[in-house]
Design an enzyme around this catalytic site. Sequence first.
Site, mmCIF file in Angstrom:
data_model
loop_
_atom_site.group_PDB
_atom_site.id
_atom_site.type_symbol
_atom_site.label_atom_id
_atom_site.label_comp_id
_atom_site.label_asym_id
_atom_site.label_seq_id
_atom_site.Cartn_x
_atom_site.Cartn_y
_atom_site.Cartn_z
ATOM 1 N N ARG A 443 33.452 -34.708 93.913
ATOM 2 C CA ARG A 443 34.026 -33.319 93.487
ATOM 3 C C ARG A 443 33.461 -32.471 94.853
ATOM 4 O O ARG A 443 33.245 -31.711 94.560
ATOM 5 C CB ARG A 443 33.227 -31.914 92.716
ATOM 6 N N ASP A 478 25.273 -26.072 84.455
ATOM 7 C CA ASP A 478 26.902 -27.390 84.585
ATOM 8 C C ASP A 478 26.512 -28.378 85.972
ATOM 9 O O ASP A 478 25.572 -28.008 86.655
ATOM 10 C CB ASP A 478 28.501 -26.600 85.548
ATOM 11 N N ASP A 548 36.754 -29.169 78.704
ATOM 12 C CA ASP A 548 37.475 -28.966 79.557
ATOM 13 C C ASP A 548 38.672 -28.537 79.255
ATOM 14 O O ASP A 548 39.349 -27.550 79.451
ATOM 15 C CB ASP A 548 37.350 -29.243 81.482
HETATM 16 C C1 DGJ Z 1 33.541 -27.630 85.098
HETATM 17 C C2 DGJ Z 1 33.378 -26.946 83.471
HETATM 18 O O1 DGJ Z 1 33.427 -27.860 82.736
HETATM 19 C C3 DGJ Z 1 34.002 -25.470 83.726
HETATM 20 O O2 DGJ Z 1 34.345 -24.852 82.651
HETATM 21 C C4 DGJ Z 1 33.505 -24.481 84.714
HETATM 22 O O3 DGJ Z 1 32.136 -24.478 85.476
HETATM 23 C C5 DGJ Z 1 34.168 -25.545 85.861
HETATM 24 N N1 DGJ Z 1 33.132 -26.793 86.405
HETATM 25 C C6 DGJ Z 1 32.978 -24.867 87.236
HETATM 26 O O4 DGJ Z 1 33.595 -25.378 88.339
#
Ligand code: DGJ
Length: 733
Positions: A443, A478, A548
């Site tokens: 990423r 995160d 997600d």
């Molecule tokens: C991954 C997370 O799981 C999402 O909810 C979000 O916060 C994104 N990253 C943001 O980059």
Amino acid sequence: MAIKIFEQEKQFHLYNSKISYVIGECRDGEIGQLYFGKRINENQIIYSYQGVAGRLDCDVKVYDENYSKEMACLEYPAFGNGDYRNSAYEVRQLNGSRVTNLVYQGYEVYEGKKPIPGLPASYVNTNSEAITLEIICVDDVAKLEVRLFYTIWENYSIITRHVSFKNIGEDEFKLTKALSCCIDLPDHDYDWIQFDGAWARERYPHVRPLDEGVTAVESMRGHSSSNFNPFVILKRKDTNEFQGEAIGVNLVYSGNFLAQAEVDTFDKLRFTMGINPRWFVWPLKKEEVFETPEVIISYTKNGLNDLSQNIHGFMNNNLVRGPYKNKPRPILLNNWEATEMKFDEESILKIAKKGKDAGVELFVLDDGWFGKRDDDFAGLGDWFVNTNKLPDGITGLAKKINELGLDFGLWIEPEMVNPDSDLYRAHPDWVLAAPDRRRTLGRHQMVLDYSKPEVVDNIYNQLYEVISKANISYIKWDMNRSITECFSQGLPAEQQGMIYHKYILGMYSLYERLIEKFPHILFESCASGGARFDAGMLYYAPQAWCSDDTDGHERVKIQYGTSYGYPISSVGAHVSASPNMQTGRSMTIDDRANIAYFGTFGYELDLNKVSDEEFERVKEQVKFMKEYRSLFQYGTFYRLQSPFENNISGIMVVSEDKKQAIAVIYNTLRTPNIGRENIKLQGLDETLVYSVDGKEKLYGDYLMERGIGFIDADEPWYKSAGDFQSRMFILKA
Ligand code: DGJ
């Protein structure tokens, strides 16, 4: 709960009202596993450690012709002196020898439980909740002292274990394997359940019978991972959700792990779990100590629901910390799926205001507020506000959100850095990267070297600046990529095998510092959704973003799988927009909420964009969740019917006094003209009469033996219903 000690036999029987765990010295001075299971009489002295040898052509007999180490059930076995199964630990000594032989030396018993320095671990609220036994073993040649820690808990069918290693000699040696437990079981008649998946489909349960050979799951990604979760179950073949024997093991750790079941050719089962030994080398100098992470070993004779409930209660009471422990979690609105990184203060306040109108309690600003973060190519590592987007900073935004009547929460990803960041430009040596090799991006980002205290200090200081100046009550932490090129720049060669674990220790230390400094903050862990959903994280962050994948139907499966090893209070679950961002599937707002209720609950969309009719439903949902969230999050949770095996599945929660319950039944695909289908409820009081949705009055025993009818083809709602429908039943005694 007690520990009965037979001094002469050197036997220790740990027991509570439900389980017994008996260990004792075997013939070779080693500690053997004598019994683990349903509570047995504590006066029973056990003479069989299963080590009686049959006739084996190439067998090695230790001591005499009747004892074979490889047939014994052992507590913390070594390889190299007669046991050919996988070992629990390995030590490379200065002379190159890896042979070790731990000999029992003594024990200590005390009320309560000590913390494990630097690591997450279960804890006692009062000393009367648990008793701990430390078994001390020594290898006098390697000058190694090993302590085996066992804690038996009063209120749960649980034994927690971990191990410490100490160098009691002059010469350095290297630990090359240091697992947290070994459980040798006398037969192998078990099924193995693992929880595997990938991004957006985390923790699907998979069951397979154990047979001769090795069955294992692991992570080498530097975090526990969405691919394989550090929780596994061993269950008897006839065990199901409602009856039968099972053992669950959670590793309280968030990094590389290995969970392994080895069935030998003598019908025995060796289960081991702990830090993955691949790439693990930990030098120990004179007097130095290494502590393994803890394992939570749970046992049931009454089915998988009982096993999970035991784990849920234990984690809620003895693992999760802080002011949100056992407290209803705030209903939040997160802007990620609504805006991603394209927002400014005005658009954020507009979204938050609508959330307030709906009744939510907390607004969470997700990724994109810092550095030059307009997309995911830049900014990570620069934890100062992007004033182009937020001219009054986080301080100003938090104030404005507070003025709307909402608490304010913030997203961070503190373990990462983009090459396009001030931090990386200033400190290219602060990332994990191998000399003269490509620095692999994930990423568009690299992993900061958290084995270096100065890196952790820098990030702490940056975050302190932001957090101390704004009224922040929640942080979403995160972590969006796995580790590659695990090498710490500048560290001597002989210490490189420590880095994966030191990274995790550094990450835990940052959590600890932030928690200490800002004890009021509720942390939610996250790793590209649920790629670090483990018992270690729950010690720091009482809840975890489950996935997600916010699609209502997918969430039924993901949350069903997650519930085996983790409490409902920890499951980050939100209602998002329809069609769903990840699957494109459309579902009604009620069907989406009907799974999100079984978690922390919140919204992940711009409520300004839903229809008036839907917004009215959102207001109703928030009101409903406020009324019932304690029941959802802390009630006794039951899996009724699996969505992995059935078109119709169901889950439910029951209050402690059994006077309230909520069941939700999910119908994946609509099948026409199938008549009436019943789902049997669980956990009710047989003798009480329950009103179902304020209408039918039915006895608890009837509801549990006959069930409630979910599908009645004659009902008008069902005639008009399509796929991915759900139906909720509220029961009140
Ligand atoms: C991954 C997370 O799981 C999402 O909810 C979000 O916060 C994104 N990253 C943001 O980059």
